[in-house]
Design an enzyme around this catalytic site. Sequence first.
Site, PDB file in Angstrom:
ATOM      1  CB  THR A 122      -0.894  -0.022   1.248  1.00 41.93           C
ATOM      2  OG1 THR A 122      -1.679  -1.210   1.189  1.00 41.93           O
ATOM      3  CG2 THR A 122      -1.796   1.198   1.314  1.00 41.93           C
ATOM      4  CG  LEU A 146      -4.709 -10.522   1.105  1.00 43.34           C
ATOM      5  CD1 LEU A 146      -4.470 -10.741   2.585  1.00 43.34           C
ATOM      6  CD2 LEU A 146      -3.845 -11.476   0.306  1.00 43.34           C
ATOM      7  CG  LEU A 243     -22.945  -1.934   8.843  1.00 43.67           C
ATOM      8  CD1 LEU A 243     -24.431  -1.891   8.489  1.00 43.67           C
ATOM      9  CD2 LEU A 243     -22.518  -0.567   9.405  1.00 43.67           C
ATOM     10  CB  CYS A 253      -4.587  -2.845   6.728  1.00 43.79           C
ATOM     11  SG  CYS A 253      -3.599  -4.260   6.238  1.00 43.79           S
TER      12      CYS A 253
HETATM   13  C1  UGA Z   1      -8.202  -5.138   5.794  1.00 49.10           C
HETATM   14  C2  UGA Z   1      -9.197  -5.057   4.622  1.00 49.10           C
HETATM   15  O1  UGA Z   1     -10.438  -5.663   5.015  1.00 49.10           O
HETATM   16  C3  UGA Z   1      -8.637  -5.777   3.396  1.00 49.10           C
HETATM   17  O2  UGA Z   1      -9.529  -5.612   2.307  1.00 49.10           O
HETATM   18  C4  UGA Z   1      -7.280  -5.168   3.046  1.00 49.10           C
HETATM   19  O3  UGA Z   1      -6.668  -5.867   1.963  1.00 49.10           O
HETATM   20  C5  UGA Z   1      -6.354  -5.259   4.240  1.00 49.10           C
HETATM   21  O4  UGA Z   1      -6.950  -4.570   5.363  1.00 49.10           O
HETATM   22  C6  UGA Z   1      -5.051  -4.592   3.853  1.00 49.10           C
HETATM   23  O5  UGA Z   1      -5.059  -3.379   3.599  1.00 49.10           O
HETATM   24  O6  UGA Z   1      -4.050  -5.298   3.663  1.00 49.10           O
HETATM   25  P1  UGA Z   1      -7.518  -7.024   7.584  1.00 49.10           P
HETATM   26  O7  UGA Z   1      -6.766  -5.921   8.264  1.00 49.10           O
HETATM   27  O8  UGA Z   1      -6.852  -8.323   7.326  1.00 49.10           O
HETATM   28  O9  UGA Z   1      -8.045  -6.498   6.144  1.00 49.10           O
HETATM   29  O10 UGA Z   1      -8.782  -7.359   8.481  1.00 49.10           O
HETATM   30  P2  UGA Z   1     -10.349  -7.017   8.477  1.00 49.10           P
HETATM   31  O11 UGA Z   1     -11.105  -8.274   8.356  1.00 49.10           O
HETATM   32  O12 UGA Z   1     -10.668  -5.950   7.531  1.00 49.10           O
HETATM   33  O13 UGA Z   1     -10.524  -6.484   9.972  1.00 49.10           O
HETATM   34  C7  UGA Z   1      -9.882  -5.289  10.420  1.00 49.10           C
HETATM   35  C8  UGA Z   1     -10.324  -4.945  11.825  1.00 49.10           C
HETATM   36  O14 UGA Z   1     -11.673  -4.463  11.822  1.00 49.10           O
HETATM   37  C9  UGA Z   1     -10.319  -6.117  12.810  1.00 49.10           C
HETATM   38  O15 UGA Z   1      -9.788  -5.659  14.034  1.00 49.10           O
HETATM   39  C10 UGA Z   1     -11.774  -6.502  12.952  1.00 49.10           C
HETATM   40  O16 UGA Z   1     -12.052  -7.090  14.198  1.00 49.10           O
HETATM   41  C11 UGA Z   1     -12.439  -5.144  12.800  1.00 49.10           C
HETATM   42  N1  UGA Z   1     -13.829  -5.217  12.314  1.00 49.10           N
HETATM   43  C12 UGA Z   1     -14.107  -5.676  11.075  1.00 49.10           C
HETATM   44  C13 UGA Z   1     -14.861  -4.750  13.128  1.00 49.10           C
HETATM   45  O17 UGA Z   1     -14.638  -4.300  14.272  1.00 49.10           O
HETATM   46  N2  UGA Z   1     -16.140  -4.776  12.642  1.00 49.10           N
HETATM   47  C14 UGA Z   1     -16.431  -5.243  11.422  1.00 49.10           C
HETATM   48  O18 UGA Z   1     -17.625  -5.230  11.043  1.00 49.10           O
HETATM   49  C15 UGA Z   1     -15.391  -5.707  10.599  1.00 49.10           C
END
Ligand code: UGA
Length: 411
Positions: A122, A146, A243, A253
């Site tokens: 990024t 991803l 959500l 990230c």
């Molecule tokens: C995130 C993005 O979702 C990916 O699309 C992106 O490629 C990646 O960053 C990156 O830039 O490399 P990631 O950090 O692996 O992916 O994890 P997520 O599943 O997005 O979760 C991020 C955080 O948000 C976690 O702490 C999760 O618990 C939190 N989260 C997620 C919530 O609190 N609520 C939600 O509804 C979704």
Amino acid sequence: MVQGENMNIGVVGMGFVGSVTAAVLADQGNSVVALDIDSEKIARFNSGNVPIFEPGLRDLILKNKKNLKFTTDYEMLKDSDVIFVSVPTPNLKGKINLEYVYMAIDSVKSVNKDAIIVIKSTVVPGTGSKIKGEFNVKIVSNPEFLREGNAIDDTVHPDRIIVGGEEEYAEKVANIWKFTDSPILITTTENAELIKYASNSFLATKISFINEIANLCERIPNSDVEIVAKGMGYDKRIGRLFLKAGIGYGGSCFPKDTEAFITYADELGEELKIIRAAKKTNEERIDRVIGILKRKFGKIDGLRVLQLGISFKENTNDLRESQALKLYRSLVKQGADVTVFDPVTSVEGINFCENLGDCLSDADVIVIATEWPEFKKIENMNIKVPLIDGRRILDPEKFEKYIGIGRCCSD
Ligand code: UGA
């Protein structure tokens, strides 16, 4: 090049993105050289003791042993047609640090001047063009979307592929991903770089938005953010994903990218007010949980807490910017006696409990800090002490004293 033609591909940087990209592209029949400068890491990949916890990754690597070579030697990239760069871009005082990207491009160029270099890391808008000008190499931007814990499926079935750069080179890179059958957008490197930041910032904002609604729900009798989010999510324009209210977003990230994007925009004279607010809301999440505990128990000092989860989210052992780890530290700082259970992670200096059943009896309160599906098991464990569901994964009816984030007015 026709679709399905196998290529010599290099991947630099064996983090989540690089190792998954290398394994998936090898699985598609390409000859892949996977490079990292960390010899210990490479030794582990070579021995099958894969240093990254990601469901399915080890098996995919072992399956493709024949055409997936791990190395620390840049010379091995001399025959690569396309070289993906997926090295870290950490923040330095809130600003993106491109040092590793530059080092990688420099090393690639010293062994191979003809390859198309694909920036997967990024990077802020303008980076690809700048590198192209400074190094005189073929540059394509191909941001990664991803999610950790779901990385292989997200790579094989992404929602979209974004490729930025000169048409001839961008087409070649797009061809590598044709097997996914996903929509492919070919554009400028600047647009591709922006799409990545705008997407991550939007998702972070969506989470902070629902977390603010959760704060409100905690004050409104008969309300529950889970139901509000469900009702909102039926609207296709809103969508139900991301959500989920909780103790906030973490990981390598969202926190880093939102911060770097804000700084980048500031330097251009534009304030990203909404993203700034999303960041602030997220930073306040830990204190919300501490506040719930204080209201319930009067003080944190001496409180025996069993915290479930320490990684930044489920299905990973990654602790980077983990809200769960921040919660742990904050509790300890305020004098709590905290024991942690996590299905795959342990950290030196933290009191971990190996078997969930064994540590329940010593706690005054249980706090769910990560969304691991196996925490559902405690619904059948006859828990008597108050339980704070910081990720809203449990059925309130199964507990005598259930306190859920965004649920009135249980505390
Ligand atoms: C995130 C993005 O979702 C990916 O699309 C992106 O490629 C990646 O960053 C990156 O830039 O490399 P990631 O950090 O692996 O992916 O994890 P997520 O599943 O997005 O979760 C991020 C955080 O948000 C976690 O702490 C999760 O618990 C939190 N989260 C997620 C919530 O609190 N609520 C939600 O509804 C979704």
